[in-house]
Design an enzyme around this catalytic site. Sequence first.
Site, PDB file in Angstrom:
ATOM      1  N   CYS A  33      29.818  34.306  41.533  1.00  0.00           N
ATOM      2  CA  CYS A  33      30.956  34.380  40.603  1.00  0.00           C
ATOM      3  C   CYS A  33      32.229  34.788  41.327  1.00  0.00           C
ATOM      4  O   CYS A  33      33.036  35.551  40.807  1.00  0.00           O
ATOM      5  CB  CYS A  33      30.683  35.361  39.471  1.00  0.00           C
ATOM      6  SG  CYS A  33      29.486  34.765  38.293  1.00  0.00           S
ATOM      7  N   LYS A  39      24.800  47.707  35.714  1.00  0.00           N
ATOM      8  CA  LYS A  39      24.836  47.736  37.181  1.00  0.00           C
ATOM      9  C   LYS A  39      24.753  49.161  37.711  1.00  0.00           C
ATOM     10  O   LYS A  39      24.794  49.385  38.914  1.00  0.00           O
ATOM     11  CB  LYS A  39      26.129  47.089  37.684  1.00  0.00           C
ATOM     12  CG  LYS A  39      26.174  45.576  37.482  1.00  0.00           C
ATOM     13  CD  LYS A  39      27.411  44.995  38.162  1.00  0.00           C
ATOM     14  CE  LYS A  39      27.825  43.668  37.565  1.00  0.00           C
ATOM     15  NZ  LYS A  39      27.091  42.532  38.096  1.00  0.00           N
ATOM     16  N   GLN A  89      31.188  47.237  41.095  1.00  0.00           N
ATOM     17  CA  GLN A  89      30.342  47.460  42.266  1.00  0.00           C
ATOM     18  C   GLN A  89      30.692  48.774  42.971  1.00  0.00           C
ATOM     19  O   GLN A  89      30.161  49.059  44.045  1.00  0.00           O
ATOM     20  CB  GLN A  89      30.482  46.299  43.270  1.00  0.00           C
ATOM     21  CG  GLN A  89      30.121  44.933  42.720  1.00  0.00           C
ATOM     22  CD  GLN A  89      28.643  44.768  42.457  1.00  0.00           C
ATOM     23  OE1 GLN A  89      27.812  45.526  42.974  1.00  0.00           O
ATOM     24  NE2 GLN A  89      28.287  43.784  41.634  1.00  0.00           N
TER      25      GLN A  89
HETATM   26  C1  LIG Z   1      33.013  43.097  41.062  1.00  0.00           C
HETATM   27  C2  LIG Z   1      32.518  42.654  39.724  1.00  0.00           C
HETATM   28  N1  LIG Z   1      33.371  42.568  38.698  1.00  0.00           N
HETATM   29  C3  LIG Z   1      32.982  42.205  37.459  1.00  0.00           C
HETATM   30  C4  LIG Z   1      31.671  41.875  37.204  1.00  0.00           C
HETATM   31  C5  LIG Z   1      31.298  41.468  35.820  1.00  0.00           C
HETATM   32  O1  LIG Z   1      30.429  42.400  35.240  1.00  0.00           O
HETATM   33  P1  LIG Z   1      29.685  42.075  33.878  1.00  0.00           P
HETATM   34  O2  LIG Z   1      29.022  40.754  34.076  1.00  0.00           O
HETATM   35  O3  LIG Z   1      28.714  43.178  33.708  1.00  0.00           O
HETATM   36  O4  LIG Z   1      30.712  42.027  32.798  1.00  0.00           O
HETATM   37  C6  LIG Z   1      30.748  41.952  38.249  1.00  0.00           C
HETATM   38  C7  LIG Z   1      29.333  41.623  38.003  1.00  0.00           C
HETATM   39  O5  LIG Z   1      28.846  40.587  38.390  1.00  0.00           O
HETATM   40  C8  LIG Z   1      31.176  42.340  39.517  1.00  0.00           C
HETATM   41  O6  LIG Z   1      30.299  42.416  40.523  1.00  0.00           O
END
Ligand SMILES: Cc1ncc(COP(=O)(O)O)c(C=O)c1O
Lengths: 146, 146, 405, 405
Positions: free
Chosen positions: C363, C225, C202
Amino acid sequence: MSNNGKTINQVQDQIIDEFSLFDDWMDKYDHLIEEGKDLQLLDENEKKQDFLIEGCQSRVWLKPDFDGEKIYFKADSDAIITKGIVALLIKVLSGRTPSEILETDLYFIEKVGLSQNLSPTRSNGLLAMVKQMKLYAMAYKAKQKG
Amino acid sequence: MSNNGKTINQVQDQIIDEFSLFDDWMDKYDHLIEEGKDLQLLDENEKKQDFLIEGCQSRVWLKPDFDGEKIYFKADSDAIITKGIVALLIKVLSGRTPSEILETDLYFIEKVGLSQNLSPTRSNGLLAMVKQMKLYAMAYKAKQKG
Amino acid sequence: MFDINKIRSDFPVLAREVYGKPLVYFDNGATTQKPARVIDAVREAYDSYYSNIHRGVHALSDISSGKYENAREKVRAFINAESKKEIIFTAGTTASINLVAFSFGERYIKKGDEVLITALEHHANIVPWQMMCERKGAVLKVIPINDDGSLNLEKVNELITGKTKILAVTHVSNAIGVINPVKEIIEAAHKHNIPVLVDGAQGIQHGHVDVMDLEADFYVFSGHKVYGPTGIGVLYGKRKWLEDMPPYQGGGDMVDRVSFEKTTYNELPFKFEAGTTNFVGAIGMAEALDYIGSIGMDNISKHENELKHYAKERLEQLGGLTFYGTTANTISILSFLVDNIHQYDAGMILDKMGVAIRTGSHCAQPVMSRFGIDGTIRASMCFYNTKEEIDILCEGIEKVKMMML
Amino acid sequence: MFDINKIRSDFPVLAREVYGKPLVYFDNGATTQKPARVIDAVREAYDSYYSNIHRGVHALSDISSGKYENAREKVRAFINAESKKEIIFTAGTTASINLVAFSFGERYIKKGDEVLITALEHHANIVPWQMMCERKGAVLKVIPINDDGSLNLEKVNELITGKTKILAVTHVSNAIGVINPVKEIIEAAHKHNIPVLVDGAQGIQHGHVDVMDLEADFYVFSGHKVYGPTGIGVLYGKRKWLEDMPPYQGGGDMVDRVSFEKTTYNELPFKFEAGTTNFVGAIGMAEALDYIGSIGMDNISKHENELKHYAKERLEQLGGLTFYGTTANTISILSFLVDNIHQYDAGMILDKMGVAIRTGSHCAQPVMSRFGIDGTIRASMCFYNTKEEIDILCEGIEKVKMMML
Ligand SMILES: Cc1ncc(COP(=O)(O)O)c(C=O)c1O
Ligand SMILES: Cc1ncc(COP(=O)(O)O)c(C=O)c1O
């Protein structure tokens, strides 16, 4: 909740009729919220982990009661819309025999526009609720035989 | 290999001139193959692991000789085209001082159309050969000073 | 010049409607939309020069390999890494963190060692460490957060012990938008020779990231993202660590010589890129970084900051809302609850008004537990969003209250 | 009806030229080209309904999630798996095998146990097992091959011992095209209760695969080799194994509840899908499977078989070539050397004639070692190739000989 001698499909058709009055999503939700208000709720002490349905964004408790012939459901949820959804399910399936519950095709869900909620990835747990009700029915049916 | 008193860039320009005669890729490769034939080869017993350049699809051995002032290279490869490529490099860089080798911009590579072979992901190892020659030059330069 | 209409027209999805209403896309924390340039770059890769990369001796393989390595260079430049060797392409943030947790763990973590994370982490920066700690008999320790959502930094020095082997911290909290002072945290950790992994999932899209300036040991993020395709992510790692750590996955391209007796590994970055990578994804992500560059990160931050302040002000005016992550240092994510209304009910109604927000724990269940809640409503905004869209969100909240209270 | 012109026009890249010559793409073993339908499906995902999947309560998230789960169902049907729960989306074959090697290894492999593979394997089906065996103190054993490239099956029963815990075998050799009798191998292994992983990277695109009929315990493949996008792959696993094995990567969506004290995992298939998956890739791959279905696997096999025989005959007529993998049971891959000419020289000249073949060890160095060579020239053909293209390859080989000998 009593079903006033109606068959499962008569109840489903009635729900479809009621929803057909609304074109607008907000009116549908208003109606769903009203349905939730009619739901016979669980007592606070009945809201136990055992009755909690997994896989929902909101929490849903569903408690079955089996009188040897029919299953009666009570439920609650911390979200109002979820409460409305489970209320509809109970309207259709409560006070039915295990066999009836197992054999029922819940066509009203699609007809009233809730089927998007049926996708396994939807987190409101409509699918989980239906599954849980059928699981209870299976268990009681086995008991009946046993 | 002697460079007949020409500067590095004179040799590069001469190579560019020669290649400019060919429009067709096949003619270029024919010419490259001819260049390979002029290469002063290593004896079989000189083809040692030490002189093998890593990262090539074909095997290339490159052996330096330093007379205290200039570096002389000999080389070989099991692929004919690779042999031609290393022959061009030797034509340009053999018999030069470490400083000359380190400072040289090998512009002929692009001009004769071999630069696609320069990508780090190309497996013919042109890049690896150039790197290796410059590494030797660095080592001998350090020795000169030391 | 920051021309919002021009920018919005770069993103095809933003023109669409849902339920007959214009889409208000406030779910950028989950994933961002793609500019046409990125979609076109992906299409072009498939329809005009597609071929597997590396080791190929033919023209298309050369072109694809060149574009892939060029994408690596663009990523390097974007985060100011020292060398392309430090840029590993992965499947995403989660894959990057799992790689580090495994390979770092194999190399350096022994029974009784400690790993330090924070109470603000996404599950992706918790579970891989938990799994590794369990395998190694190590202990996971957690830096707590204050009531305003900021990290309780006083605890850092208390929690660091002689056994601490690595610290993992998110650059920005996806759940409540809080920006962590990662530079200071890294400095503090380095005083004890503890390397730091920064979860930039983020962070990368909302401000300048300079890994050399941060002195981050690892910095990870996801393509999807940051306006790029799905299935691609980045692991930046300082060369000294990456050289020293064992490989994570085995397969093609990551090896040098393979025999049944002994296998030797390829050099960086290939050592950590087993198998056919998502090279089309990497090319698409590089295009996204170029696109962001063309808008200008300063312009992006400025616009997003304005949105955040406007949204906060407007929502506060509505009354009856509780906000989480109230510290001043946040990005354009607002995480809140409407008092006495379940976030899920609010989400369902907003959806029907065309407003895509996310509800739930994002999450990050430990963050929710910290505040004694199940979840929040999260509006995560980015540079293509507008104040008008925030007005629609506010109308939606009013409607929710009307229906539910 | 199998209309080759129509089929070729489905693949945009096939219309292109290289060095002013029509492209002859014979590098399908490395990766296949994409039909416009697949490219369009990917574009459509990005430009009309893109949003992150699962846990979202808004319309676009619903659409994306639905398409993703629908892709899972299509994969299930394509390989005839019993349940969608058995279909795990990964980043590719390599990722799938690494997942199994790790999670199966964690659960079942102890010091002194044995893992059985074959001498025909791609590095992706060697190195993960080597790494796991090294970690666990287990032993890797290898089923040898005969001179014609077929497996020496007599050795199988000899090599299976009471300590053998798993057998991993490729469905089809990418290096020399040999098709292994995987059904018989699985039957033999199952007699000793040994599960079998089949590397289907080169099997899935050339003939019907029915995992229930095969009784395969694991079957893995890559999207990009079956006309789909990069960065997506499949792990099929029998439910009993997947339920029993611990998760591989930790992160979002693979968990049920996360707390710092105790984390519980989600049910199948999500338990093995940590983080944001490449859902656009999955949607594209499903479109590719639909496309193949519309051509018909029988038609594909028939055409490819014709190409193989024609190519073999024509190349043999040229003389001075040595073939590897001479057993009759092969797919449309020809692996050979021109006597006294280095494969790399041949590849360079063929490239300039527009012919894309692959040279080298094809990520299967042990196969090359078995035959005492460094590499081969590999022409890997598929259903969009033609006899005319084979004629151009033959002209190219003639030219190579003329220039080099
Ligand atoms: C702070 C943070 N870390 C890790 C992730 C995991 O990213 P990804 O699902 O693209 O592996 C996210 C995404 O939801 C996130 O916002
Ligand atoms: C037989 C075989 N196994 C595994 C792989 C690895 O596939 P990927 O690189 O897509 O992970 C390949 C591809 O080269 C292959 O041909």
